[in-house]
Design an enzyme around this catalytic site. Structure first.
Site, PDB file in Angstrom:
ATOM      1  N   PHE A  75       0.832  -1.209   0.000  1.00  0.00           N
ATOM      2  CA  PHE A  75       0.000   0.000   0.000  1.00  0.00           C
ATOM      3  C   PHE A  75       0.871   1.265   0.000  1.00  0.00           C
ATOM      4  O   PHE A  75       0.445   2.322   0.467  1.00  0.00           O
ATOM      5  CB  PHE A  75      -0.938  -0.001   1.213  1.00  0.00           C
ATOM      6  N   SER A  76       2.062   1.159  -0.540  1.00  0.00           N
ATOM      7  CA  SER A  76       3.047   2.236  -0.467  1.00  0.00           C
ATOM      8  C   SER A  76       2.633   3.463  -1.271  1.00  0.00           C
ATOM      9  O   SER A  76       2.452   3.403  -2.493  1.00  0.00           O
ATOM     10  CB  SER A  76       4.398   1.725  -0.987  1.00  0.00           C
ATOM     11  N   ASN A  77       2.519   4.600  -0.578  1.00  0.00           N
ATOM     12  CA  ASN A  77       2.280   5.868  -1.267  1.00  0.00           C
ATOM     13  C   ASN A  77       3.479   6.251  -2.131  1.00  0.00           C
ATOM     14  O   ASN A  77       3.329   6.814  -3.206  1.00  0.00           O
ATOM     15  CB  ASN A  77       2.015   6.976  -0.241  1.00  0.00           C
TER      16      ASN A  77
END
Length: 305
Positions: A75-77
């Site tokens: 879920f890395s921005n």
């Protein structure tokens, strides 16, 4: 390519606005609370992700880089923003992902796939080597022409981009607060305040979003290679809710209430923990009456998807 040209090409809306908000928990203590709305810089490349990537991307373009590799979770921005930038700039992108999401890609990973990124899933033991010289050397040998960007984009080039947040400020503040995970944003703010303001007049408080007392301080210190800013900043470790991406019903409810009161979207991984901590610290009297506080909304809402 010049900075202005890259900003225009990617349609980044700088400078971001400073918005005064008045939630009930701040107003009753006479606190002036302002949010630096870096979440509005761009619908995809929002917040500190753009700030930390800006000069690395400029250098990559000037070097005619054709391939970029970086690291992150499902879920890395950071990976989301970098993957979009690479797609827009016609640069091949490889994302090394902690854990195997191949059978059930997250919305972030699905976006990367739609942007033609190469995704490599690795186990946690391998991922823990992401900053080890031998592992990085192996990757560089495997992809000799690729540029390696650290997890979260936290590298020396990031500090210049984040420092520009301080240069943009149109008001003076007693405190600047930001969430802390990989250390680059806090180090950039420390650098910016040292460069553009008188540090003694502005205190910097990081809110840890993961378990890492001592570890996070070391990450920031390692990036501050030129100066000793030890007296101008600190990190509070009381509001990580058990670790990175950990949450509970209280935090989720707070995020919903905050949006209802302010109209500003936050999520439970970064910005939610920042503003929750801010409320708690204000209620505990941590800040003197009539303090002028700036909270940096670092954008990135992948944790809410």
């Amino acid at each position: 390519m010049k900075t202005k040209n890259l900003t225009t090409l990617l349609q980044i809306a700088t400078p971001s606005v400073e918005t005064i908000i008045q939630p009930d928990w701040a107003a009753k203590h006479g606190i002036t609370l302002t949010v630096k709305r870096d979440d509005l810089l761009h619908p995809v490349i929002s917040g500190n992700k753009w700030r930390k990537l800006k000069y690395a991307l400029l250098a990559a373009i000037e070097a005619n880089t054709k391939h970029i590799i970086s690291f992150g979770g499902g879920f890395s921005n950071h990976l989301h923003a970098l993957g979009f930038c690479c797609q827009q700039l016609n640069i091949q992108f490889t994302a090394i992902i902690r854990g195997d999401y191949s059978q059930n890609p997250s919305p972030m990973l699905q976006d990367l796939l739609n942007w033609n990124a190469n995704i490599q899933y690795v186990d946690r033991k391998t991922y823990q080597q992401r900053a080890e010289p031998d592992y990085l050397k192996m990757l560089q040998q495997q992809y000799p022409s690729a540029l390696l960007i650290p997890e979260g984009g936290s590298q020396l080039e990031a500090l210049q981009g984040v420092a520009e947040i301080v240069e943009e400020l149109s008001h003076s503040y007693d405190y600047v607060l930001a969430p802390v995970a990989s250390g680059g944003t806090l180090a950039g703010l420390i650098t910016g305040i040292s460069k553009y303001l008188e540090p003694i007049d502005c205190k910097i408080l990081g809110i840890a979003v993961l378990k890492g007392e001592g570890y996070l301080e070391q990450l920031v210190t390692d990036l501050l290679v030129k100066h000793d800013h030890s007296k101008s900043w600190q990190i509070n470790h009381d509001y990580h809710f058990g670790g990175y991406a950990k949450s509970n019903d209280n935090l989720a409810e707070f995020c919903r209430d905050f949006f209802q009161q302010t109209g500003i979207k936050i999520e439970p991984v970064y910005s939610g923990k920042l503003f929750f901590a801010l409320r708690e610290l204000i209620n505990k009297g941590y800040f003197p009456q009539k303090s002028r506080i700036l909270a940096l909304h670092t954008g990135g809402l992948q944790g809410a998807r």
